[in-house]
Design a protein around this motif. Structure first.
Motif, mmCIF file in Angstrom:
data_model
loop_
_atom_site.group_PDB
_atom_site.id
_atom_site.type_symbol
_atom_site.label_atom_id
_atom_site.label_comp_id
_atom_site.label_asym_id
_atom_site.label_seq_id
_atom_site.Cartn_x
_atom_site.Cartn_y
_atom_site.Cartn_z
ATOM 1 N N ALA A 1 -15.575 3.526 6.693
ATOM 2 C CA ALA A 1 -16.083 4.231 8.135
ATOM 3 C C ALA A 1 -16.140 2.743 8.854
ATOM 4 N N ASN A 2 -16.599 1.671 8.437
ATOM 5 C CA ASN A 2 -16.264 0.441 9.151
ATOM 6 C C ASN A 2 -15.156 0.061 9.665
ATOM 7 N N ALA A 3 -14.220 0.141 8.714
ATOM 8 C CA ALA A 3 -13.106 -0.305 8.958
ATOM 9 C C ALA A 3 -12.243 0.462 9.972
ATOM 10 N N LEU A 4 -12.605 1.683 9.966
ATOM 11 C CA LEU A 4 -11.925 2.620 11.272
ATOM 12 C C LEU A 4 -12.745 2.510 12.526
ATOM 13 N N VAL A 5 -13.910 2.311 12.598
ATOM 14 C CA VAL A 5 -14.602 1.924 13.766
ATOM 15 C C VAL A 5 -13.818 0.617 14.232
ATOM 16 N N SER A 6 -13.576 -0.345 13.386
ATOM 17 C CA SER A 6 -13.182 -1.780 13.792
ATOM 18 C C SER A 6 -11.570 -1.474 14.322
ATOM 19 N N LEU A 7 -10.799 -0.450 13.564
ATOM 20 C CA LEU A 7 -9.498 -0.388 14.141
ATOM 21 C C LEU A 7 -9.587 0.415 15.524
ATOM 22 N N PHE B 1 0.946 -1.220 0.119
ATOM 23 C CA PHE B 1 -0.069 -0.034 0.050
ATOM 24 C C PHE B 1 0.961 1.292 0.110
ATOM 25 N N ARG B 2 1.994 1.209 0.665
ATOM 26 C CA ARG B 2 2.907 2.329 0.820
ATOM 27 C C ARG B 2 3.250 2.738 -0.437
ATOM 28 N N SER B 3 3.809 1.532 -1.195
ATOM 29 C CA SER B 3 4.521 1.633 -2.519
ATOM 30 C C SER B 3 3.495 2.232 -3.509
ATOM 31 N N SER B 4 2.128 1.681 -3.572
ATOM 32 C CA SER B 4 1.460 2.311 -4.456
ATOM 33 C C SER B 4 1.150 3.811 -4.230
ATOM 34 N N LEU B 5 1.284 4.198 -2.874
ATOM 35 C CA LEU B 5 1.070 5.828 -2.815
ATOM 36 C C LEU B 5 2.190 6.420 -3.032
ATOM 37 N N ARG B 6 3.508 5.916 -3.148
ATOM 38 C CA ARG B 6 4.633 6.551 -3.624
ATOM 39 C C ARG B 6 4.292 6.515 -5.235
ATOM 40 N N LEU B 7 3.561 5.745 -5.710
ATOM 41 C CA LEU B 7 3.567 5.894 -7.401
ATOM 42 C C LEU B 7 2.451 6.763 -7.531
ATOM 43 N N SER B 8 1.991 7.351 -6.608
ATOM 44 C CA SER B 8 0.758 8.263 -6.825
ATOM 45 C C SER B 8 -0.592 7.549 -7.131
ATOM 46 N N VAL B 9 -0.616 6.312 -6.808
ATOM 47 C CA VAL B 9 -1.823 5.619 -7.020
ATOM 48 C C VAL B 9 -2.783 5.956 -5.765
ATOM 49 N N ALA B 10 -3.861 6.838 -6.085
ATOM 50 C CA ALA B 10 -4.658 7.148 -5.067
ATOM 51 C C ALA B 10 -5.305 6.082 -4.423
ATOM 52 N N PRO B 11 -5.477 6.067 -3.074
ATOM 53 C CA PRO B 11 -6.566 4.994 -2.277
ATOM 54 C C PRO B 11 -8.078 5.384 -2.548
ATOM 55 N N THR B 12 -8.458 4.316 -2.668
ATOM 56 C CA THR B 12 -9.857 4.093 -3.091
ATOM 57 C C THR B 12 -10.761 3.783 -1.970
ATOM 58 N N CYS B 13 -11.976 3.858 -2.168
ATOM 59 C CA CYS B 13 -13.029 3.149 -0.964
ATOM 60 C C CYS B 13 -12.744 1.813 -0.938
ATOM 61 N N TYR B 14 -11.986 1.115 -1.710
ATOM 62 C CA TYR B 14 -11.732 -0.343 -1.654
ATOM 63 C C TYR B 14 -10.499 -0.837 -1.029
ATOM 64 N N THR B 15 -9.581 0.001 -1.416
ATOM 65 C CA THR B 15 -7.925 -0.370 -0.930
ATOM 66 C C THR B 15 -7.819 0.246 0.421
ATOM 67 N N LEU B 16 -8.472 1.617 0.509
ATOM 68 C CA LEU B 16 -8.030 2.112 2.050
ATOM 69 C C LEU B 16 -8.658 1.110 3.211
ATOM 70 N N PRO B 17 -9.756 0.645 3.123
ATOM 71 C CA PRO B 17 -10.152 -0.270 4.095
ATOM 72 C C PRO B 17 -9.371 -1.487 4.316
ATOM 73 N N LEU B 18 -8.687 -2.028 3.142
ATOM 74 C CA LEU B 18 -7.771 -3.183 3.513
ATOM 75 C C LEU B 18 -6.594 -2.662 4.234
ATOM 76 N N ALA B 19 -6.049 -1.689 3.937
ATOM 77 C CA ALA B 19 -4.966 -0.956 4.629
ATOM 78 C C ALA B 19 -5.273 -1.018 6.140
ATOM 79 N N VAL B 20 -6.289 -0.139 6.434
ATOM 80 C CA VAL B 20 -6.865 -0.090 7.806
ATOM 81 C C VAL B 20 -6.963 -1.191 8.518
ATOM 82 N N SER B 21 -7.624 -2.023 7.949
ATOM 83 C CA SER B 21 -7.924 -3.579 8.461
ATOM 84 C C SER B 21 -6.432 -4.164 8.873
ATOM 85 N N ALA B 22 -5.556 -4.164 7.897
ATOM 86 C CA ALA B 22 -4.103 -4.707 8.134
ATOM 87 C C ALA B 22 -3.366 -3.847 9.336
#
Length: 482
Positions: A132-138, A80-101
């Motif tokens: 939002a659910n991923a952040l509540v779970s975090l 996920f960090r590598s994708s951000l460095r490539l300017s791949v914007a996080p989406t409502c699908y990828t960001l929850p995966l990173a939060v859960s990790a």
């Protein structure tokens, strides 16, 4: 001449578009295959493009494998960090995966989770229920219910059952069971996870009767309990001695779990052992497809507490032969078994081997058990010498064990020392006065009997008189015992 465009990512060769096949049960080494696919995707240039699809597929693959392979959560965050460095914007699908990790990576990664929350705000991704659910779970995972509640309350759409479950879990994890119950009772829709979370929360908070009441409601509403819920209910039954209810749960496990997991097996062994049904406990234990140290402890301690010391020791030796590392609870059960069977030499050897052979530190409860054992055996001086060498001060169990041994073997001098320490720990303990009166009576010291009984009567009569009288009386009593 400009180099040719690499074209759309879907026109590129595998492996990223076939990552879903890695989840098939036939693959024996899914993490190894995923790492190989990741490497191939990188070599093929899939991960150097700004297209989010290959990154999303790999992140989803790592997320699916994070539970059986904890290392996958860390690799997901690196990707996920590598994708951000490539300017791949996080989406409502990828960001929850990173939060859960981040949630599963441990407390030290909480600052990263807070940073991801900031990313969600800056990218306007909070309106997505997945984010939002991923952040509540975090915040639930890290027992931060107030932060979880803020995210929950700020959700633009009506929270769904997943959102409510995460908030209930947040409150339960923080020990705020009443708040968890309030959210639970107000849920418009509940599922089995909702019930299981609140039942387990009540059990963990030491509210077994409330947990069993909720479990009854859960079954009446035809929800199927999961293994965590059943293990919590078995623990409650063991605490309350509710053997009949525990047998009902056991029958349900028999009907629905051909191979119950180690947690259910341990809960069943603990239930029967604590209720004194040692043969049932042994039968369940022998039938367990898998055992851990807690399973062994439940049986050993249960056998020891109900007077089956020799059998408990047999299981302890089997445990060592099977290569299971004992812990402090194991040794407590073994020492209790030695105490009930009068095996002083065995207890000495076990007590000595705790730190030297097994690297298990001795705690006050172990010293207390040894003091009781040595006191029963009449080895009062050895017990006193052990207390003098303790790295910590003795508590009521240590000195109480010595006092009981002194009364049994009529050792007045050591009894006075033990009583003095006990009264310093708890001036309100009338049992110490009674024990000393009995010891003095056995020794024919009737004048001391009269004095100690007078002090005890004064203590009872001035129980609510205030701290000054307690201090004065304690000084009088310890002076008499000096």
């Amino acid at each position: 001449m400009a180099p040719p465009s690499p074209g759309p990512p879907l026109s590129l060769p595998p492996p990223y578009h076939s990552l879903a096949h890695l989840f098939h049960p036939r693959h024996r080494h899914p993490l190894r295959r995923l790492l190989a696919a990741h490497a191939l995707a990188a070599v093929a240039g899939h991960l150097s493009l700004r297209d989010p699809q290959p990154h999303t597929l790999l992140l989803a693959a790592y997320s699916r494998l994070a539970r059986p392979f904890p290392a996958a959560a860390f690799l997901l965050l690196v990707l996920f960090r590598s994708s951000l460095r490539l300017s791949v914007a996080p989406t409502c699908y990828t960001l929850p995966l990173a939060v859960s990790a981040t949630s599963s990576a441990g407390r030290r990664h909480l600052p990263l989770g807070l940073s991801l929350h900031a990313v969600a705000v800056s990218r306007n991704l909070l309106p997505s229920p997945h984010v939002a659910n991923a952040l509540v779970s975090l915040y639930a995972k890290h027992a931060l219910p107030d932060a979880a509640r803020r995210v929950f309350d700020e959700m633009p759409s009506a929270p769904d059952v997943v959102s409510h479950n995460a908030l209930v879990h947040a409150y339960a994890s923080a020990g705020r069971v009443r708040d968890a119950r309030e959210v639970f009772e107000g849920m418009p829709v509940r599922d089995a996870v909702s019930w299981g979370t609140v039942v387990a929360g009540c059990a963990k908070a030491g509210m077994p009767e409330e947990a069993l009441g909720l479990f009854k409601r859960m079954r009446e509403e035809c929800f199927r309990p999961d293994d965590v819920t059943l293990a919590a209910v078995l623990s409650c039954c063991a605490q309350l001695g509710a053997l009949d209810k525990g047998r009902e749960v056991h029958e349900y496990v028999r009907q629905t779990r051909p191979r119950p997991n180690v947690f259910l097996c341990t809960g069943l062994v603990d239930l029967y052992a604590k209720c004194g049904c040692v043969e049932d406990a042994r039968e369940v234990f022998e039938a367990c497809p898998e055992r851990n140290v807690f399973t062994w402890n439940a049986l050993i301690v249960g056998l020891a507490m109900h007077g089956h010391g020799t059998v408990a020791l047999e299981y302890f030796h089997r445990m060592l032969a099977d290569g299971i590392q004992p812990d402090g609870v194991t040794f407590l059960g073994v020492l209790i078994a030695c105490s009930h069977t009068g095996l002083v030499d065995m207890a000495r050897r076990v007590f000595s081997d705790m730190e030297s052979q097994h690297n298990v530190p001795r705690e006050l409860k172990h010293y207390g058990c040894m003091a009781d054992l040595l006191g029963r055996a009449g080895l009062i001086e050895e017990a006193m010498d052990m207390v003098r060498k303790m790295p910590m001060g003795g508590d009521s169990y240590v000195w109480g064990g010595i006092l009981a041994g002194c009364r049994m073997h009529q050792n007045v001098e050591a009894a006075e020392v033990a009583a003095r320490h006990l009264l310093q720990l708890n001036p309100d303990d009338s049992g110490v006065y009674s024990a000393m009166a009995g010891i003095y009576a056995d020794a024919g010291r009737w004048e001391d009997v009269a004095k100690i009984r007078k002090l005890m009567d004064e203590r009872i009569g001035r129980r609510n008189a205030g701290c000054s009288s307690i201090t004065t009386e304690l000084k009088d009593c310890t002076t008499m015992l000096s």
